[in-house]
Design a protein around this motif. Structure first.
Motif, PDB file in Angstrom:
ATOM      1  N   ARG A 155      16.894  -3.264   4.719  1.00  0.00           N
ATOM      2  CA  ARG A 155      16.748  -2.166   5.677  1.00  0.00           C
ATOM      3  C   ARG A 155      17.104  -0.831   5.037  1.00  0.00           C
ATOM      4  NH1 ARG A 155      18.789  -5.485  10.868  1.00  0.00           N
ATOM      5  NH2 ARG A 155      16.720  -6.149  11.498  1.00  0.00           N
ATOM      6  N   LEU A 156      18.157  -0.820   4.255  1.00  0.00           N
ATOM      7  CA  LEU A 156      18.533   0.424   3.567  1.00  0.00           C
ATOM      8  C   LEU A 156      17.457   0.832   2.566  1.00  0.00           C
ATOM      9  CD1 LEU A 156      22.354  -0.135   2.975  1.00  0.00           C
ATOM     10  CD2 LEU A 156      21.285   1.510   4.515  1.00  0.00           C
ATOM     11  N   ASN A 157      16.937  -0.130   1.821  1.00  0.00           N
ATOM     12  CA  ASN A 157      15.867   0.174   0.866  1.00  0.00           C
ATOM     13  C   ASN A 157      14.626   0.668   1.581  1.00  0.00           C
ATOM     14  OD1 ASN A 157      17.391  -0.497  -1.364  1.00  0.00           O
ATOM     15  ND2 ASN A 157      16.649  -2.593  -1.454  1.00  0.00           N
ATOM     16  N   ALA A 158      14.312   0.074   2.736  1.00  0.00           N
ATOM     17  CA  ALA A 158      13.150   0.507   3.514  1.00  0.00           C
ATOM     18  C   ALA A 158      13.335   1.947   3.977  1.00  0.00           C
ATOM     19  CB  ALA A 158      12.933  -0.418   4.715  1.00  0.00           C
ATOM     20  N   ALA A 159      14.526   2.252   4.444  1.00  0.00           N
ATOM     21  CA  ALA A 159      14.802   3.624   4.895  1.00  0.00           C
ATOM     22  C   ALA A 159      14.715   4.594   3.715  1.00  0.00           C
ATOM     23  CB  ALA A 159      16.175   3.692   5.554  1.00  0.00           C
ATOM     24  N   ASP A 160      15.283   4.210   2.576  1.00  0.00           N
ATOM     25  CA  ASP A 160      15.223   5.065   1.388  1.00  0.00           C
ATOM     26  C   ASP A 160      13.778   5.294   0.948  1.00  0.00           C
ATOM     27  OD1 ASP A 160      17.960   5.239   1.356  1.00  0.00           O
ATOM     28  OD2 ASP A 160      18.239   3.820  -0.294  1.00  0.00           O
ATOM     29  N   TYR A 187       3.232   6.052   7.188  1.00  0.00           N
ATOM     30  CA  TYR A 187       3.507   5.457   8.500  1.00  0.00           C
ATOM     31  C   TYR A 187       3.079   3.996   8.552  1.00  0.00           C
ATOM     32  CZ  TYR A 187       5.005   9.798  10.591  1.00  0.00           C
ATOM     33  OH  TYR A 187       5.708  10.929  10.903  1.00  0.00           O
ATOM     34  N   TRP A 188       1.985   3.681   7.897  1.00  0.00           N
ATOM     35  CA  TRP A 188       1.547   2.284   7.856  1.00  0.00           C
ATOM     36  C   TRP A 188       2.592   1.433   7.138  1.00  0.00           C
ATOM     37  CZ3 TRP A 188      -0.827  -0.254   3.347  1.00  0.00           C
ATOM     38  CH2 TRP A 188      -1.144  -1.573   3.606  1.00  0.00           C
ATOM     39  N   SER A 189       3.168   1.973   6.084  1.00  0.00           N
ATOM     40  CA  SER A 189       4.220   1.266   5.358  1.00  0.00           C
ATOM     41  C   SER A 189       5.438   1.035   6.261  1.00  0.00           C
ATOM     42  CB  SER A 189       4.610   2.070   4.119  1.00  0.00           C
ATOM     43  OG  SER A 189       5.638   1.441   3.422  1.00  0.00           O
ATOM     44  N   VAL A 190       5.794   2.043   7.027  1.00  0.00           N
ATOM     45  CA  VAL A 190       6.905   1.901   7.979  1.00  0.00           C
ATOM     46  C   VAL A 190       6.562   0.834   9.017  1.00  0.00           C
ATOM     47  CG1 VAL A 190       8.202   3.077   9.811  1.00  0.00           C
ATOM     48  CG2 VAL A 190       7.733   4.254   7.653  1.00  0.00           C
ATOM     49  N   PHE A 191       5.331   0.859   9.508  1.00  0.00           N
ATOM     50  CA  PHE A 191       4.872  -0.127  10.482  1.00  0.00           C
ATOM     51  C   PHE A 191       4.995  -1.546   9.916  1.00  0.00           C
ATOM     52  CE2 PHE A 191       1.257  -2.720  11.998  1.00  0.00           C
ATOM     53  CZ  PHE A 191       1.607  -2.830  13.336  1.00  0.00           C
ATOM     54  N   ARG A 192       4.570  -1.735   8.659  1.00  0.00           N
ATOM     55  CA  ARG A 192       4.683  -3.053   8.012  1.00  0.00           C
ATOM     56  C   ARG A 192       6.133  -3.496   7.913  1.00  0.00           C
ATOM     57  NH1 ARG A 192       2.416  -1.653   3.104  1.00  0.00           N
ATOM     58  NH2 ARG A 192       4.164  -2.727   2.200  1.00  0.00           N
ATOM     59  N   ARG A 193       7.005  -2.591   7.533  1.00  0.00           N
ATOM     60  CA  ARG A 193       8.429  -2.944   7.422  1.00  0.00           C
ATOM     61  C   ARG A 193       8.993  -3.320   8.784  1.00  0.00           C
ATOM     62  NH1 ARG A 193       9.260   2.201   4.562  1.00  0.00           N
ATOM     63  NH2 ARG A 193       8.172   1.889   2.630  1.00  0.00           N
ATOM     64  N   GLU A 252       8.026  -6.798   9.506  1.00  0.00           N
ATOM     65  CA  GLU A 252       8.794  -7.731   8.676  1.00  0.00           C
ATOM     66  C   GLU A 252      10.259  -7.801   9.106  1.00  0.00           C
ATOM     67  OE1 GLU A 252       8.115  -5.964   4.891  1.00  0.00           O
ATOM     68  OE2 GLU A 252       6.085  -6.776   4.707  1.00  0.00           O
ATOM     69  N   GLY A 253      10.651  -6.930  10.008  1.00  0.00           N
ATOM     70  CA  GLY A 253      12.019  -6.947  10.499  1.00  0.00           C
ATOM     71  C   GLY A 253      12.993  -6.130   9.688  1.00  0.00           C
ATOM     72  N   THR A 254      12.482  -5.299   8.782  1.00  0.00           N
ATOM     73  CA  THR A 254      13.385  -4.480   7.970  1.00  0.00           C
ATOM     74  C   THR A 254      13.436  -3.032   8.436  1.00  0.00           C
ATOM     75  OG1 THR A 254      11.653  -4.042   6.331  1.00  0.00           O
ATOM     76  CG2 THR A 254      13.108  -5.925   5.923  1.00  0.00           C
ATOM     77  N   TYR A 255      12.824  -2.755   9.575  1.00  0.00           N
ATOM     78  CA  TYR A 255      12.842  -1.403  10.126  1.00  0.00           C
ATOM     79  C   TYR A 255      13.056  -1.514  11.625  1.00  0.00           C
ATOM     80  CZ  TYR A 255      11.914   3.549   9.401  1.00  0.00           C
ATOM     81  OH  TYR A 255      12.050   4.900   9.273  1.00  0.00           O
ATOM     82  N   GLU A 286     -12.738   9.242  12.350  1.00  0.00           N
ATOM     83  CA  GLU A 286     -13.628   8.985  11.221  1.00  0.00           C
ATOM     84  C   GLU A 286     -12.994   8.031  10.206  1.00  0.00           C
ATOM     85  OE1 GLU A 286     -14.873  11.839   7.655  1.00  0.00           O
ATOM     86  OE2 GLU A 286     -15.830  12.428   9.549  1.00  0.00           O
ATOM     87  N   ARG A 287     -11.687   8.062  10.079  1.00  0.00           N
ATOM     88  CA  ARG A 287     -11.012   7.394   8.959  1.00  0.00           C
ATOM     89  C   ARG A 287     -10.243   6.130   9.333  1.00  0.00           C
ATOM     90  NH1 ARG A 287     -11.095   6.572   3.743  1.00  0.00           N
ATOM     91  NH2 ARG A 287      -9.131   6.847   2.701  1.00  0.00           N
ATOM     92  N   LYS A 288      -9.969   5.902  10.599  1.00  0.00           N
ATOM     93  CA  LYS A 288      -9.048   4.830  10.979  1.00  0.00           C
ATOM     94  C   LYS A 288      -9.514   3.435  10.576  1.00  0.00           C
ATOM     95  CE  LYS A 288     -10.571   4.539  15.797  1.00  0.00           C
ATOM     96  NZ  LYS A 288     -10.105   4.746  17.174  1.00  0.00           N
ATOM     97  N   GLN A 289     -10.807   3.250  10.330  1.00  0.00           N
ATOM     98  CA  GLN A 289     -11.293   1.926   9.969  1.00  0.00           C
ATOM     99  C   GLN A 289     -10.782   1.462   8.607  1.00  0.00           C
ATOM    100  OE1 GLN A 289     -13.290   4.608  10.166  1.00  0.00           O
ATOM    101  NE2 GLN A 289     -14.262   4.784   8.162  1.00  0.00           N
ATOM    102  N   VAL A 290     -10.245   2.355   7.781  1.00  0.00           N
ATOM    103  CA  VAL A 290      -9.711   1.927   6.486  1.00  0.00           C
ATOM    104  C   VAL A 290      -8.278   1.403   6.608  1.00  0.00           C
ATOM    105  CG1 VAL A 290     -11.156   3.567   5.248  1.00  0.00           C
ATOM    106  CG2 VAL A 290      -8.777   4.159   5.732  1.00  0.00           C
ATOM    107  N   TYR A 291      -7.676   1.568   7.767  1.00  0.00           N
ATOM    108  CA  TYR A 291      -6.315   1.101   7.988  1.00  0.00           C
ATOM    109  C   TYR A 291      -6.352  -0.292   8.610  1.00  0.00           C
ATOM    110  CZ  TYR A 291      -4.853   5.776   6.818  1.00  0.00           C
ATOM    111  OH  TYR A 291      -4.641   6.940   6.141  1.00  0.00           O
ATOM    112  N   PRO A 292      -5.298  -1.076   8.417  1.00  0.00           N
ATOM    113  CA  PRO A 292      -5.269  -2.430   8.987  1.00  0.00           C
ATOM    114  C   PRO A 292      -5.406  -2.391  10.511  1.00  0.00           C
ATOM    115  CG  PRO A 292      -3.526  -2.152   7.367  1.00  0.00           C
ATOM    116  CD  PRO A 292      -4.123  -0.796   7.598  1.00  0.00           C
TER     117      PRO A 292
END
Length: 161
Positions: free
Chosen positions: A48-53, A104-110, A113-116, A143-149
């Motif tokens: 969690r600390l690494n995710a925040a960092d 933000y997508w990276s934050v969403f993934r974390r 995973e339970g680390t955020y 226009e761009r959202k289709q490239v995101y999960p």
């Protein structure tokens, strides 16, 4: 002592020793489980600390980039009127927005995973809403959202974005 009594005594003694061995083994396992639980909790805390960092670093890079006057002007222009940008400006603006949204997508993934923490994610939703509520940003996102999960896009759409 006859042979049968002696065998009975040995059997009782064996059961007693076996019972003590089971108790010792269970005690040992309980200690190991407790230590393992502490190690897991410490690992989750470190994650969690690494995710925040990592999040802070990503947003710092974004802020550093957008603090350049030429990028800041493009960002303001694009968030107001994406359709009015030239093709080159759309490419540059898109790179800035992708950096922002991939963070933000990276934050969403974390978070998945339970680390955020959920509370921290909710604060990010407010920030995303501020950006994507602007007409140009909303046009870019459509226009761009289709490239995101899909799960990320669904989460944002769940929040009206």
């Amino acid at each position: 002592m006859d042979h049968q009594a002696f065998a009975q005594l040995l059997g009782n003694y064996g059961e007693f020793v076996g019972a003590i061995a089971v108790v010792i083994t269970l005690g040992y396992l309980a200690v190991q489980i407790r230590q393992n639980s502490r190690n897991v909790e410490e690992s989750v805390r470190a994650l969690r600390l690494n995710a925040a960092d990592s999040t802070v670093e990503s947003f710092s890079r974004f802020r550093e980039r957008i603090s350049r006057s030429d990028i800041a002007a493009l960002y303001v222009k694009g968030t107001d009127n994406y359709a009015g940008l030239s093709e080159q400006e759309k490419l540059q603006f898109g790179a800035v927005m992708d950096e922002y949204m991939f963070t933000y997508w990276s934050v969403f993934r974390r978070r998945q995973e339970g680390t955020y923490e959920d509370a921290d994610w909710n604060a990010h939703i407010l920030a995303i809403r501020q950006v994507l509520s602007r007409r140009g940003s909303a046009d870019w996102w459509c226009e761009r959202k289709q490239v995101y999960p899909p799960a990320f896009v669904s989460e944002l759409e769940l929040h009206g974005l």
